[in-house]
Design an enzyme around this catalytic site. Structure first.
Site, PDB file in Angstrom:
ATOM      1  CG  LEU A 356      -2.063  -0.945   1.249  1.00 59.89           C
ATOM      2  CD1 LEU A 356      -2.662  -1.028   2.632  1.00 59.89           C
ATOM      3  CD2 LEU A 356      -3.104  -0.479   0.250  1.00 59.89           C
ATOM      4  CB  VAL A 364       1.652  -0.054   4.867  1.00 56.08           C
ATOM      5  CG1 VAL A 364       0.259  -0.403   5.338  1.00 56.08           C
ATOM      6  CG2 VAL A 364       2.328   0.864   5.877  1.00 56.08           C
ATOM      7  CG  ASP A 481       4.418  11.420  12.644  1.00 54.54           C
ATOM      8  OD1 ASP A 481       4.574  12.588  12.227  1.00 54.54           O
ATOM      9  OD2 ASP A 481       4.918  10.446  12.074  1.00 54.54           O
TER      10      ASP A 481
HETATM   11  N1  LIG Z   1      -4.798   1.051   7.685  1.00 53.68           N
HETATM   12  C1  LIG Z   1      -4.472   1.369   6.432  1.00 53.68           C
HETATM   13  N2  LIG Z   1      -5.329   1.160   5.430  1.00 53.68           N
HETATM   14  C2  LIG Z   1      -5.012   1.482   4.154  1.00 53.68           C
HETATM   15  N3  LIG Z   1      -3.846   2.038   3.779  1.00 53.68           N
HETATM   16  C3  LIG Z   1      -2.933   2.276   4.723  1.00 53.68           C
HETATM   17  C4  LIG Z   1      -3.188   1.949   6.102  1.00 53.68           C
HETATM   18  N4  LIG Z   1      -2.098   2.309   6.815  1.00 53.68           N
HETATM   19  C5  LIG Z   1      -1.218   2.822   5.941  1.00 53.68           C
HETATM   20  N5  LIG Z   1      -1.699   2.806   4.679  1.00 53.68           N
HETATM   21  C6  LIG Z   1      -1.021   3.269   3.453  1.00 53.68           C
HETATM   22  O1  LIG Z   1       0.362   3.045   3.564  1.00 53.68           O
HETATM   23  C7  LIG Z   1       1.099   4.246   3.370  1.00 53.68           C
HETATM   24  C8  LIG Z   1       2.267   4.295   4.319  1.00 53.68           C
HETATM   25  O2  LIG Z   1       1.790   4.428   5.622  1.00 53.68           O
HETATM   26  P1  LIG Z   1       2.663   4.930   6.812  1.00 53.68           P
HETATM   27  O3  LIG Z   1       1.749   5.326   7.874  1.00 53.68           O
HETATM   28  O4  LIG Z   1       3.712   3.913   7.115  1.00 53.68           O
HETATM   29  O5  LIG Z   1       3.450   6.147   6.175  1.00 53.68           O
HETATM   30  P2  LIG Z   1       3.419   7.688   6.396  1.00 53.68           P
HETATM   31  O6  LIG Z   1       2.247   8.072   7.208  1.00 53.68           O
HETATM   32  O7  LIG Z   1       3.526   8.305   5.069  1.00 53.68           O
HETATM   33  O8  LIG Z   1       4.788   7.980   7.142  1.00 53.68           O
HETATM   34  P3  LIG Z   1       5.177   7.855   8.688  1.00 53.68           P
HETATM   35  O9  LIG Z   1       5.460   6.414   8.948  1.00 53.68           O
HETATM   36  O10 LIG Z   1       6.388   8.704   8.818  1.00 53.68           O
HETATM   37  O11 LIG Z   1       4.047   8.353   9.505  1.00 53.68           O
HETATM   38  C9  LIG Z   1       0.103   5.364   3.606  1.00 53.68           C
HETATM   39  O12 LIG Z   1       0.369   6.454   2.765  1.00 53.68           O
HETATM   40  C10 LIG Z   1      -1.236   4.743   3.248  1.00 53.68           C
HETATM   41  O13 LIG Z   1      -1.534   4.983   1.889  1.00 53.68           O
END
Ligand SMILES: Nc1ncnc2c1ncn2[C@@H]1O[C@H](COP(=O)(O)OP(=O)(O)OP(=O)(O)O)[C@@H](O)[C@H]1O
Ligand SMILES: *[C@@H]1O[C@H](CO)[C@@H](O)[C@H](O)[C@H]1NC(C)=O
Ligand SMILES: *[C@@H]1O[C@H](CO)[C@@H](O)[C@H](O)[C@H]1NC(C)=O
Ligand SMILES: *[C@@H]1O[C@H](CO)[C@@H](O)[C@H](O)[C@H]1NC(C)=O
Ligand SMILES: *[C@@H]1O[C@H](CO)[C@@H](O)[C@H](O)[C@H]1NC(C)=O
Ligand SMILES: *[C@@H]1O[C@H](CO)[C@@H](O)[C@H](O)[C@H]1NC(C)=O
Ligand SMILES: CC(=O)N[C@H]1CO[C@H](CO)[C@@H](O)[C@@H]1O
Length: 677
Positions: A356, A364, A481
């Site tokens: 994702l 993810v 965050d």
């Molecule tokens: N529960 C979820 N359902 C659907 N997509 C998700 C979910 N969690 C994360 N993602 C997807 O995965 C991507 C990466 O998520 P993640 O939270 O690791 O990164 P981030 O928020 O960009 O960075 P950070 O880890 O620094 O907060 C997100 O941009 C989102 O599109």
């Protein structure tokens, strides 16, 4: 006859050698080729070395220091001082051997000198710094091979190539790969597959066109269609005499950045690199498994032994594949623990097609649980030591009990050697940031955007989620965050806050090397940088920035006319001038409720006030939303806001926030802040 040919070759060789030396003395080498670097004359600094096998290793030491490898002499890029930059052509073979933690990649560059002492590491590759972005006195042309997505730097993905002119924000970029000559289709190349990749960079003087190609090492011929083709007159960028080299600022990540071969030609094609002479790369990944047939000896018992052997190997493989780490103390957390096998099957073996996204903590994946058919998102986080793991898991489990319609539910976890998996509810509409900004070059007009009612509901939802974390649960939970990319949208387009508590992982000493203040540039409350004093008001600050982001459709660090500016600052400026509504996202086409928009903008400014005591609590914020309280009548001339404006225009540098190690040496940030009190 034979002797004659031999001596002719010798004479030619001699002439070539003499001419080449003479040319070098005058700084007029018109080309070079290295097929391996054993004994080569290359200038190295920082973490860069040449391995005994002849590889240039840019990041050989686990140190937070950039590494550079230069061709030792400058090359003459213009025939006369005022002349245009000549055509040139570069080819090289590189390989990136990743560590479990994503690294920032590397860059090829042409620069005015070998002095990069003021440059910084990580995403700046050791060739730029936060101060000199876009400054034409940099005289740097670079091609970045970027393996991490930094949305602040407008990266397109975590595997791309970009043309960088005087700035780490690429002028043009493209996912790494090549266009197949026969089919015309684009094939992605994985920059970190560790196998070795060929790259070519050409500049044509007549058309001022830069072309960049890539190809897998096995291909050897350059594809016809370039990956990136852009017109930029480098005459205004490169100095008459300039240095060529490679750099990486990722030493700290333990990733290796190798150069296997390199060639250059001025006003001629880069000489070919002899692929058969390239040094061998160290092996990446696990050792290949031993082959069953080695066990088999006598023919009679062969079949039986083979059968047993295969069974054993399959069992061992199966065991290894699903092996996880479980300790006694985890028994009590049983119900929240997922088996690795289930997660493996749910995500189709963690296949890339189920990826994702990649965030600061890891990858993810999307998945469907085998038994319940529930949609999940699995975040894989790497961890090194066991220290603090128990506390963290206890916290994950307690966080799993948090339930609110504006939070992404954490369902449980799983642990393997060096890896922790966090299992969340799947959010079908992805993260909010994707709806807010259009990505750099690929302006796609069809991208969905959100109308004002949706945006206002999302802001309000996140406020309610934060209030729950801060005040309505049994413990105070600080998110740390809050930002648009951590807000996910469910099927009804409700905003849901994700990633809470994860920041604690770094605090519990799980990553002792990290000197990172957890959080994201542009959202960090000023008090965190100086005192590291963490209170719920730090979340309120980030929430304020988040509101402005959603209303204005702009990133917290705007990049207007090559000059970085804080979104807060810009909104404040408009407020002073009485033109607040001019900050509203143009993608709304003026279709919004003016009162709500002004309320949201003012609330955003109030929440992102630099003095934490001037910020409202989330409870007060909810009262404002509910109309139970009127927002304090803050006028643009309010003293605090003048202070805010002053601090943000002078000296208060948001970039410094992400480099706490440099704060002590950066007097302005700290003295500005403490002086303000
Ligand atoms: N529960 C979820 N359902 C659907 N997509 C998700 C979910 N969690 C994360 N993602 C997807 O995965 C991507 C990466 O998520 P993640 O939270 O690791 O990164 P981030 O928020 O960009 O960075 P950070 O880890 O620094 O907060 C997100 O941009 C989102 O599109
Ligand atoms: C560009 O860099 C030069 C030299 O470091 C500096 O003097 C100048 O002020 C910088 N310009 C801008 C716009 O930052
Ligand atoms: C593109 O390159 C030019 C220099 O030629 C620079 O001034 C400009 O800011 C760059 N644009 C972007 C979007 O980075
Ligand atoms: C690239 O390859 C590495 C090593 O095989 C792997 O860990 C990584 O997930 C791959 N990345 C992408 C974007 O496919
Ligand atoms: C590039 O700039 C140089 C110097 O300004 C000029 O002489 C040359 O004609 C330009 N080239 C192109 C293709 O525009
Ligand atoms: C506000 O007005 C001043 C003076 O007219 C102008 O210089 C400034 O750019 C304006 N600010 C904004 C954000 O429009
Ligand atoms: C704007 C948008 O993409 N909305 C989608 C959100 O998710 C639901 C359920 O998957 C879809 O039906 C919407 O179209």
């Amino acid at each position: 006859m034979m002797r004659l040919v031999m001596s002719m070759i010798l004479v030619q060789y001699f002439l070539f050698f003499v001419l080449n030396r003479a040319a070098m003395a005058a700084g007029e080498v018109d080309g070079f080729a290295f097929s391996g670097f054993a004994g080569a004359h290359i200038t190295l600094d920082g973490t860069a070395t040449i391995t005994p096998g002849g590889l240039v290793d840019l990041t050989s030491a686990h140190e937070r220091l950039p590494g550079h490898a230069f061709y030792p002499a400058p090359l003459r890029f213009r025939k006369s001082t005022a002349g245009a930059v000549e055509s040139f052509s570069v080819s090289f073979v590189f390989a990136i051997h990743p560590n479990y933690r994503p690294s920032q990649g590397m860059a090829f560059f042409i620069a005015k000198s070998m002095d990069f002492s003021s440059a910084i590491d990580l995403q700046y590759y050791g060739i730029f710094n936060t101060e000199n972005q876009g400054n034409s006195s940099n005289h740097i042309f670079a091609v970045e091979l970027d393996t991490l997505l930094n949305s602040e730097l407008r990266d397109i993905d975590a595997n791309h190539v970009g043309i960088d002119i005087n700035s780490v924000i690429s002028n043009q970029s493209h996912t790494a790969g090549f266009y197949d000559d026969s089919t015309g289709f684009f094939n992605t190349l994985n920059l970190t597959d560790g196998e070795g990749t060929l790259a070519w960079v050409d500049y044509d003087r007549e058309s001022a066109r830069i072309n960049v190609w890539m190809a897998p090492r096995s291909m050897t011929t350059r594809p016809a269609r370039p990956l990136i083709s852009a017109v930029y007159n480098l005459s205004s960028v490169l100095t008459e005499a300039a240095y060529l080299g490679f750099a990486s600022g990722s030493g700290k990540d333990d990733t290796r950045h190798y150069i296997l071969g390199w060639s250059f030609g001025m006003n001629r094609p880069a000489p070919p690199i002899d692929m058969s002479k390239l040094p061998r790369l160290p092996r990446v990944g696990p050792k290949p498994r031993s082959k069953v047939p080695e066990i088999v000896s006598p023919i009679a018992t062969g079949a039986f032994v083979l059968a047993v052997g295969v069974t054993v190997v399959l069992l061992v493989r199966r065991h290894r594949r699903y092996a996880e780490l479980q300790e006694d103390w985890e028994v009590e957390f049983g119900p929240h623990r997922f088996s690795y096998k289930d997660l493996y099957h749910a995500t189709g073996g963690f296949k890339d097609k189920n990826l994702l996204g990649v965030g600061g903590f890891g990858r993810v994946y999307r998945g469907v649980l085998p038994k319940s058919h529930m949609d999940i998102a699995v975040k894989s986080v790497s961890h090194e030591s066991k220290q603090g793991m128990k506390e963290f898991i206890a916290e994950v489990v307690s966080i799993g009990r948090l339930q609110h319609r504006n939070l992404v539910q954490l369902l449980g976890y799983c642990r393997r050697k060096r890896q922790l998996f966090l299992v969340y509810e799947y959010m079908p509409n992805g993260s909010l940031d994707k709806y807010l900004y259009h990505q750099g070059q690929d302006q796609d007009q069809d991208k969905p955007t959100l109308n004002w009612a949706q945006r206002f509901r999302i802001i309000r939802g996140i406020a309610s989620g934060l209030l729950y974390l801060h005040e309505e649960w049994e413990k105070i939970v600080i998110h740390r965050d809050v930002k648009a990319s951590n807000v996910l949208l469910d099927a009804e387009m409700n905003g849901r806050l994700g990633d809470f508590g994860l920041a604690r992982l770094y605090d519990h000493g799980v990553d002792p090397q990290s000197t990172h203040v957890v959080g994201t540039i542009g959202y960090l409350a000023p008090e965190l940088a100086c005192t590291r004093m963490l209170t719920p008001l730090a979340d309120v600050f980030a929430f304020g920035v988040f509101i402005l982001e959603v209303v204005c459709g702009q990133r917290p660090l705007m990049e207007n006319s090559a000059e970085k500016q804080l979104l807060v600052d810009w909104v404040l400026g408009h407020w002073h001038n009485g033109s607040l509504t001019q900050t509203v996202d143009v993608k709304l086409h003026g279709d919004y409720d003016v009162n709500e928009v002004c309320f949201a903008l003012k609330l955003g400014l109030l929440c992102s006030h630099p003095f934490k005591d001037a910020r409202p609590t989330m409870r007060q914020v909810m009262h404002y939303f509910d109309g139970d309280a009127t927002t304090p009548d803050i006028t643009p001339s309010h003293a605090n806001f003048e202070m805010l404006a002053m601090m943000q225009t002078e000296g208060f540098d948001p970039y410094v926030m992400s480099y706490p190690s440099s704060i002590t040496s950066h007097g302005t940030a700290t003295s500005m802040l403490s002086g303000g009190r």
